[in-house]
Design an enzyme around this catalytic site. Structure first.
Site, PDB file in Angstrom:
ATOM      1  CE  LYS A   1      59.959  57.515  71.903  1.00  0.00           C
ATOM      2  NZ  LYS A   1      60.535  58.541  71.041  1.00  0.00           N
TER       3      LYS A   1
ATOM      4  CE  LYS B   1      52.431  62.007  68.870  1.00  0.00           C
ATOM      5  NZ  LYS B   1      52.660  61.278  67.671  1.00  0.00           N
TER       6      LYS B   1
ATOM      7  CE  LYS C   1      55.776  56.784  61.382  1.00  0.00           C
ATOM      8  NZ  LYS C   1      55.279  58.156  61.246  1.00  0.00           N
TER       9      LYS C   1
END
Ligand code: TRP
Length: 340
Positions: free
Chosen positions: A201, A204, A119
């Site tokens: 993956k 969302k 992040k």
């Protein structure tokens, strides 16, 4: 309130960050398991809004998304009379215990967290202290409720390990205070991958909407996304197709929606064109999400019903969390707050 006390079921706890759009990957990897486990566990399911602000959010979007996520938990089949469903920020004990646990977490441990490293790379302009200390807040989420089981995907394993280390450290320094939680790794671990980049993956929060299937995508969008999904240079399904990342992912999705195995799907469609299979998959997806979306629309249309559930959830959560937090405060030597 005393009914909480009598509830002797082991505790299962999980949370999803209200960022992006809940995706098929979240349903398969998390929410579906929550629903299946609710018979045997007392489920504590949060919308972790406090975690979400470690990345900058637009206030109005965050507010809507938090309610939308809670409504989707319900639409997925989580029974609010059997589980505790709430907003993390409605239960101040999370922030309070997180502060304490920050003081029992080493910088060396936080430096090793791969999610922090990832992040930080993605948000170079905002590498804030909250993002860094995030795992201590997650540990607080879990340890406040004397949680037995935490369903975790691969990306959260490291955080759960750290939670266990923090719990043991605290218990050993004082006396047994926290239950040391176990990871729950679902047996049928179907992993849903990105539609356009099937080696990563399905996320969302992906910037490219074509990478994920939102649980709230309308039928035409679902069909378009499946049509555009990446496959490989072959044209028809063979028994080996499950091993090829793009078409294999679509086969996995079909198998999940129809509750069968990937090999059975490959056999069923062997010799058929990809385009034909994609059409069948899109039909399955639309049929699967239609009742979910109907339930969602009902819940989200009745704000009073939803906020009532969240209020009740927060009340129950505060009651449970307070017990643990007061123990912690007592053990570390804080003077009890007066009751006069
Ligand atoms: N960190 C988790 C994620 O990014 C979300 C989360 C926060 C969580 N608190 C939790 C998950 C407690 C399980 C238990 O997915």
């Amino acid at each position: 309130m005393s009914e909480v006390k009598k509830d002797k079921k082991p505790i299962l706890l999980s949370g999803i960050q209200p960022s992006g759009h809940l995706a098929l990957g979240n349903y398969v990897g998390a929410m579906r398991n929550w629903v299946n486990l609710q018979q045997d566990y007392l489920g504590i399911f949060m919308v972790v809004d406090m975690h979400a602000i470690t990345v900058r959010q637009k206030p109005a979007h965050l507010r809507n998304r938090c309610l939308s996520f809670a409504a989707q938990y319900l639409a997925a089949g989580i029974d609010p009379s059997k589980n505790v469903i709430f907003m993390q920020s409605h239960v101040p004990q999370h922030a309070e215990l997180a502060w304490v646990l920050n003081c029992y977490t080493y910088m060396g441990e936080l430096n090793r967290m791969t999610q922090f490293k990832d992040k930080s790379k993605r948000h170079e302009d905002n590498i804030n202290a909250g993002l860094y200390a995030y795992p201590a807040l997650m540990a607080a989420d879990i340890l406040l409720y004397q949680t037995d089981l935490v369903p975790v995907g691969a990306d959260q394993k490291q955080h759960l390990e750290l939670t266990r280390d923090i719990a043991n450290r605290f218990n050993n320094t004082y006396s047994p205070t926290f239950k040391v939680p176990e990871p729950f790794i679902p047996k049928a671990g179907a992993r849903i991958m990105s539609l356009q980049e099937p080696d990563k993956k399905m996320s969302k929060s992906d910037a490219n909407e074509n990478n994920y299937i939102s649980l709230l995508d309308p039928p035409d969008v679902l069909r378009r996304k499946i049509k555009r999904a990446v496959t490989d240079s072959a044209r028809e399904i063979t028994p080996e197709s499950p091993n090829s990342s793009g078409i294999g992912n679509l086969i996995t999705i079909y198998s999940v929606l129809n509750d069968t195995s990937v090999d059975a799907v490959a056999q069923q469609f062997a010799g058929q064109q990809y385009s034909n299979f994609k059409g069948e998959l899109a039909d399955s997806l639309v049929a699967f999400l239609e009742p979910f979306q109907d339930r969602y629309n009902k819940v989200i249309g009745e704000k009073g019903y939803l906020t009532g559930i969240l209020d009740e959830g927060a009340n129950r959560a505060r009651y449970m969390a307070t017990k643990t937090l007061s123990k912690v405060y007592r053990k570390i030597g804080f003077v009890p707050a007066g009751r006069s």
